[in-house]
Enzyme design. Sequence first.
Site, mmCIF file in Angstrom:
data_model
loop_
_atom_site.group_PDB
_atom_site.id
_atom_site.type_symbol
_atom_site.label_atom_id
_atom_site.label_comp_id
_atom_site.label_asym_id
_atom_site.label_seq_id
_atom_site.Cartn_x
_atom_site.Cartn_y
_atom_site.Cartn_z
ATOM 1 N N GLU A 1 1.050 -0.822 0.066
ATOM 2 C CA GLU A 1 0.248 -0.178 -0.074
ATOM 3 C C GLU A 1 0.958 1.249 0.283
ATOM 4 O OE1 GLU A 1 -2.143 -2.719 3.260
ATOM 5 O OE2 GLU A 1 -0.178 -2.485 2.423
ATOM 6 N N CYS B 1 -2.336 -3.068 6.895
ATOM 7 C CA CYS B 1 -1.995 -3.069 8.565
ATOM 8 C C CYS B 1 -2.391 -1.523 9.092
ATOM 9 C CB CYS B 1 -0.438 -3.194 9.055
ATOM 10 S SG CYS B 1 0.409 -2.108 8.254
ATOM 11 N N CYS C 1 0.519 1.017 7.590
ATOM 12 C CA CYS C 1 -0.170 1.635 6.183
ATOM 13 C C CYS C 1 -1.875 2.812 6.295
ATOM 14 C CB CYS C 1 -0.657 0.862 5.695
ATOM 15 S SG CYS C 1 0.880 -0.085 5.248
#
Length: 340
Positions: free
Chosen positions: A263, A292, A295
């Site tokens: 990402e 996560c 990100c």
Amino acid sequence: MLICLVGPPQAGKDSLARFLTTHHGFTRVHLSPSSSSSAESLSFSSSSDFLDHATRTWRIDYVTTDLASKQKLQEFAKRPFVAIVAVDAPLGVRFNRAVRRRVTGSRSLVCLPRSTTTAPTAPASLPASAPGALPAPPPPDSTLSSILPLASLTLPNPHASLSPFLSSFSLAHLREALRPSWDTYFMLLASLASLRSNCMKRRVGAVLVRDRRVVSTGYNGTPRGVRNCGEGGCARCNSHGDGLGGGGGGGAALDECLCLHAEENALLEAGRERVSGGGTEGAVLYCNTCPCLRCTVKIVQCGVKEVIYSLSYSMDAASRRVMEEAGVVLRQMPQPPFPR
């Protein structure tokens, strides 16, 4: 749509073709000089004539069981409205159907119960085969091993009746395989991008989309110019456990990790102006794994309006809370299989 049904004898191709003509309005097509057209079926003397006709009238639904050549099927498969569907069944089941059909003359689909473990035997009343030489083997491009891999959908048919077999067939699923939806299309691109990753922990791919146009792609790995993770570039990924044997699990010791996440790479490649449109309609991020927390804050900051993922991660709940507070939609979809 044009459906070409392929598969071994007694697998259920003819039953499925009749079901499509009776219940879904398909037109049956025969490829035989001796066959004649009717209100329910069409006949063509050659496959090329049929292909030309089907291309001109592609909005009409057709089904045929008469294409058994790899070369011809490949020519048909070039058309975007053509689906090759394989129908298969266990050898013992198909043998029993052939025996029953020969004895009774029935066209109905009949097979042994699934609990049968012994090989079926022909009854004493089975008529003897006519004397003569064995039939010639099919041409190399007409064998099942050369034809079945061309199918975009394979239907197993081990059933003792037609109902469960026919209910397993979905026209909507077949149309999706022919022309994927936007979500499936972009998620497949994210999964494809993940194959470029050599992170020792997991493969993750991401695709940033705005107005149904790809803005950027990314996959996880070490920064540009740094030795690849798979070559020892990230000590954390090469030393920490995966959580299965007592080592650090997913999301542990991220402050020691040199790898950029998929990402992050997609966002860095795009830049905020291209992501948020300078304050207008934001972009959609497709990622094969849920972002996560690290990100997530970057996704929110860059102006992404929606995140769509398939696989769960260890901190889905925390990421969802942050996105909900920031007004970012987080949506999960099943992982689509790669087309054959």
